[in-house]
Design a protein around this motif. Structure first.
Motif, PDB file in Angstrom:
ATOM      1  N   LEU A  97       0.822  -1.207   0.000  1.00  0.00           N
ATOM      2  CA  LEU A  97       0.000   0.000   0.000  1.00  0.00           C
ATOM      3  C   LEU A  97       0.859   1.261   0.000  1.00  0.00           C
ATOM      4  O   LEU A  97       0.580   2.212  -0.736  1.00  0.00           O
ATOM      5  N   SER A  98       1.894   1.269   0.822  1.00  0.00           N
ATOM      6  CA  SER A  98       2.795   2.425   0.873  1.00  0.00           C
ATOM      7  C   SER A  98       3.474   2.642  -0.468  1.00  0.00           C
ATOM      8  O   SER A  98       3.563   3.775  -0.952  1.00  0.00           O
ATOM      9  N   ALA A  99       3.939   1.567  -1.078  1.00  0.00           N
ATOM     10  CA  ALA A  99       4.630   1.677  -2.368  1.00  0.00           C
ATOM     11  C   ALA A  99       3.688   2.192  -3.456  1.00  0.00           C
ATOM     12  O   ALA A  99       4.077   3.031  -4.273  1.00  0.00           O
ATOM     13  N   GLY A 104       2.454   6.939  -6.885  1.00  0.00           N
ATOM     14  CA  GLY A 104       1.581   8.000  -7.367  1.00  0.00           C
ATOM     15  C   GLY A 104       2.182   9.372  -7.137  1.00  0.00           C
ATOM     16  O   GLY A 104       2.117  10.253  -7.992  1.00  0.00           O
ATOM     17  N   GLU A 105       2.812   9.558  -5.984  1.00  0.00           N
ATOM     18  CA  GLU A 105       3.467  10.825  -5.656  1.00  0.00           C
ATOM     19  C   GLU A 105       4.769  11.000  -6.429  1.00  0.00           C
ATOM     20  O   GLU A 105       5.158  12.125  -6.737  1.00  0.00           O
ATOM     21  N   TYR A 106       5.428   9.913  -6.705  1.00  0.00           N
ATOM     22  CA  TYR A 106       6.729   9.947  -7.381  1.00  0.00           C
ATOM     23  C   TYR A 106       6.632  10.648  -8.736  1.00  0.00           C
ATOM     24  O   TYR A 106       7.515  11.383  -9.143  1.00  0.00           O
ATOM     25  N   GLY A 107       5.534  10.403  -9.420  1.00  0.00           N
ATOM     26  CA  GLY A 107       5.259  11.143 -10.637  1.00  0.00           C
ATOM     27  C   GLY A 107       5.802  10.572 -11.930  1.00  0.00           C
ATOM     28  O   GLY A 107       5.786  11.242 -12.951  1.00  0.00           O
ATOM     29  N   ASP A 108       6.252   9.334 -11.921  1.00  0.00           N
ATOM     30  CA  ASP A 108       6.799   8.736 -13.142  1.00  0.00           C
ATOM     31  C   ASP A 108       5.737   7.853 -13.794  1.00  0.00           C
ATOM     32  O   ASP A 108       5.360   6.802 -13.269  1.00  0.00           O
ATOM     33  N   LEU A 115       1.160  -0.585 -12.130  1.00  0.00           N
ATOM     34  CA  LEU A 115       0.081  -0.303 -11.187  1.00  0.00           C
ATOM     35  C   LEU A 115      -1.268  -0.781 -11.708  1.00  0.00           C
ATOM     36  O   LEU A 115      -2.120  -1.205 -10.920  1.00  0.00           O
ATOM     37  N   GLN A 116      -1.451  -0.733 -13.001  1.00  0.00           N
ATOM     38  CA  GLN A 116      -2.727  -1.204 -13.566  1.00  0.00           C
ATOM     39  C   GLN A 116      -2.981  -2.669 -13.221  1.00  0.00           C
ATOM     40  O   GLN A 116      -4.131  -3.078 -13.062  1.00  0.00           O
ATOM     41  N   LYS A 136      -3.250  10.252 -10.030  1.00  0.00           N
ATOM     42  CA  LYS A 136      -2.162  11.232  -9.866  1.00  0.00           C
ATOM     43  C   LYS A 136      -1.162  11.131 -11.007  1.00  0.00           C
ATOM     44  O   LYS A 136      -0.712  12.148 -11.539  1.00  0.00           O
ATOM     45  N   LEU A 137      -0.811   9.922 -11.371  1.00  0.00           N
ATOM     46  CA  LEU A 137       0.176   9.740 -12.439  1.00  0.00           C
ATOM     47  C   LEU A 137      -0.350  10.224 -13.787  1.00  0.00           C
ATOM     48  O   LEU A 137       0.410  10.773 -14.586  1.00  0.00           O
ATOM     49  N   ARG A 138      -1.605  10.022 -14.021  1.00  0.00           N
ATOM     50  CA  ARG A 138      -2.178  10.457 -15.311  1.00  0.00           C
ATOM     51  C   ARG A 138      -2.265  11.978 -15.405  1.00  0.00           C
ATOM     52  O   ARG A 138      -2.263  12.528 -16.496  1.00  0.00           O
TER      53      ARG A 138
END
Length: 142
Positions: A97-99, A104-108, A115-116, A136-138
């Protein structure tokens, strides 16, 4: 108490001592890692990577994952990103969950395909956090 002392003294050697503490109280090395994130990001990155590769302590691993979100990779490196992706297969749901949240925050956007795969998880928590991370990533400019 250790966090207060560390912030008061602002002493890197105290953080190192706390990190090396092998007692049962994981709050001390976690506080050292948090201090490094703010004051010595390269040391925080190194410590977080070591924990993610070698530790079996779930509280310490989740703290290392959170620290990774803040220190990220050095330009041209993918070490932190690769370790976060590896954490998606960890046996602990807390680490996974943390990863997911941190990716999502990492932004890559490169994390999107991996993740999908998590959107089909049997865990409602995993599915919801994954949806948030993908959103977030999208939206990320990267």
């Amino acid at each position: 108490a250790f966090t207060s002392l560390l912030n008061l003294r602002n002493d890197p050697s105290l953080a190192e001592e706390g990190w090396e503490d092998d007692g049962y109280n994981l709050a001390i090395p976690r506080a050292a890692l948090q201090w490094w994130v703010k004051h010595r990001p390269q040391r925080a990155r190194s410590a977080a990577l070591t924990v993610l590769k070698e530790s079996s302590s779930i509280p310490l691993m989740t703290e290392a994952v959170r620290a990774s979100a803040q220190v990220k990779d050095l330009p041209g490196e993918r070490k932190v990103y690769d370790q976060l992706i590896a954490c998606l297969d960890d046996s602990s749901i807390l680490v996974r969950l943390s990863a997911i949240a941190v990716l999502g925050e990492y932004g890559d956007a490169a994390a999107i395909p991996r993740l999908q795969l998590m959107t089909d998880s049997s865990s409602t928590f995993i599915r919801e956090v994954t949806r948030d991370a993908l959103s977030k990533l999208r939206r990320s400019p990267k």
